[in-house]
Design a protein around this motif. Structure first.
Motif, mmCIF file in Angstrom:
data_model
loop_
_atom_site.group_PDB
_atom_site.id
_atom_site.type_symbol
_atom_site.label_atom_id
_atom_site.label_comp_id
_atom_site.label_asym_id
_atom_site.label_seq_id
_atom_site.Cartn_x
_atom_site.Cartn_y
_atom_site.Cartn_z
ATOM 1 N N LEU A 88 0.844 -1.197 0.000
ATOM 2 C CA LEU A 88 0.000 0.000 0.000
ATOM 3 C C LEU A 88 0.876 1.244 0.000
ATOM 4 O O LEU A 88 1.994 1.225 0.527
ATOM 5 N N ARG A 127 -9.363 -3.663 -7.021
ATOM 6 C CA ARG A 127 -8.937 -2.844 -5.884
ATOM 7 C C ARG A 127 -10.092 -2.451 -4.957
ATOM 8 O O ARG A 127 -9.938 -2.445 -3.735
ATOM 9 N N ARG A 128 -11.214 -2.106 -5.528
ATOM 10 C CA ARG A 128 -12.344 -1.682 -4.695
ATOM 11 C C ARG A 128 -12.766 -2.822 -3.759
ATOM 12 O O ARG A 128 -12.964 -2.637 -2.554
ATOM 13 N N ARG A 131 -10.104 -3.527 -1.086
ATOM 14 C CA ARG A 131 -10.150 -2.493 -0.038
ATOM 15 C C ARG A 131 -11.254 -2.808 0.972
ATOM 16 O O ARG A 131 -11.065 -2.740 2.183
ATOM 17 N N ILE A 136 -9.283 -1.551 4.211
ATOM 18 C CA ILE A 136 -8.135 -0.660 4.011
ATOM 19 C C ILE A 136 -8.651 0.777 3.913
ATOM 20 O O ILE A 136 -9.494 1.080 3.054
ATOM 21 N N GLU A 138 -9.065 4.800 3.120
ATOM 22 C CA GLU A 138 -8.922 5.510 1.844
ATOM 23 C C GLU A 138 -7.545 6.136 1.642
ATOM 24 O O GLU A 138 -7.097 6.307 0.520
ATOM 25 N N ILE A 142 -3.908 1.011 -2.881
ATOM 26 C CA ILE A 142 -3.479 -0.375 -3.131
ATOM 27 C C ILE A 142 -2.589 -0.368 -4.369
ATOM 28 O O ILE A 142 -3.041 -0.031 -5.470
#
Ligand SMILES: Cc1cc2nc3c(=O)[nH]c(=O)nc-3n(C[C@H](O)[C@H](O)[C@H](O)COP(=O)(O)O)c2cc1C
Length: 189
Positions: A88, A127-128, A131, A136, A138, A142
């Protein structure tokens, strides 16, 4: 020595999934990344570790494997990674991460090879969904996922053929072949 380690550090996509990779091993790999070069020495990278089978099972479908192997959807159950390191970038520290994540990923892969493990850098990530799954925040972008485990495939390097094709391929025995450009081609001056 370093040449042997670099040559042995191939992208591996099939693993002995039942051979666990311990959390401490992942921490040792991240420590190699921690000690690596960082643009302006900002050190903006952060990591999420996963070596627990149920969590791994939820990460796996969010990654895309070997785009050039069109009829291979990725490793089957039993041959999937035993661990993941999510790389990250902390946007509170820097907006762009330069090449820090690539350097970190290679340091960790070299360390994995030395430990008898292998892995694959994955940038093709949902990625969404990842997350959400890993909660994870904001401010952490990533960047890459490192998939890791005990290798269960053979990879050989080849010189590029006369057609110049860079696509990797798999032979009838399941050996994975990776064409590499010649030194003469890439040193241009
Ligand atoms: C930045 C980066 C992103 C990559 N993303 C993926 C990926 O999403 N999926 C995958 O299967 N391999 C991925 N790879 C692995 C490459 O396909 C691999 O490095 C290439 O085929 C050469 O093989 P080698 O690593 O054994 O030299 C990625 C590699 C890098 C450096």
């Amino acid at each position: 020595m370093i040449r042997d380690l670099v040559v042995a550090t191939r992208s591996i996509r099939r693993f002995h999934q039942d051979v666990a990779v311990e959390q401490d091993t992942l921490r040792e790999l991240v420590d190699l990344a921690r000690l690596s070069a960082s643009a302006a020495n900002v050190q903006p990278l952060k990591y999420v570790l996963s070596c627990e089978p149920q969590r791994n099972a939820r990460i796996f479908p969010l990654l895309a494997w070997a785009g050039y192997l069109k009829d291979w959807p990725g490793p089957v159950a039993g041959e999937r990674p035993a661990a993941y390191i999510v790389i990250l970038g902390d946007k509170r520290l820097r907006q762009s991460f330069e090449t820090d994540q690539g350097i970190a990923a290679q340091s960790m892969l070299l360390g994995a090879t030395e430990k008898g493990l292998s892995g694959c850098i994955i940038a093709s990530i949902q990625r969404r969904e990842l997350r959400e799954l890993l909660a994870i925040p904001e401010h952490l972008e990533i960047l890459l996922v490192l998939a890791l485990g005990k290798p269960k495939e053979k990879v050989v390097l080849e010189p590029l053929g006369p057609d110049g094709d860079i696509k990797y391929w798999r032979d009838a025995e399941g050996v994975h072949h990776v064409p590499k450009r010649a030194l003469e081609e890439i040193i241009v001056g």
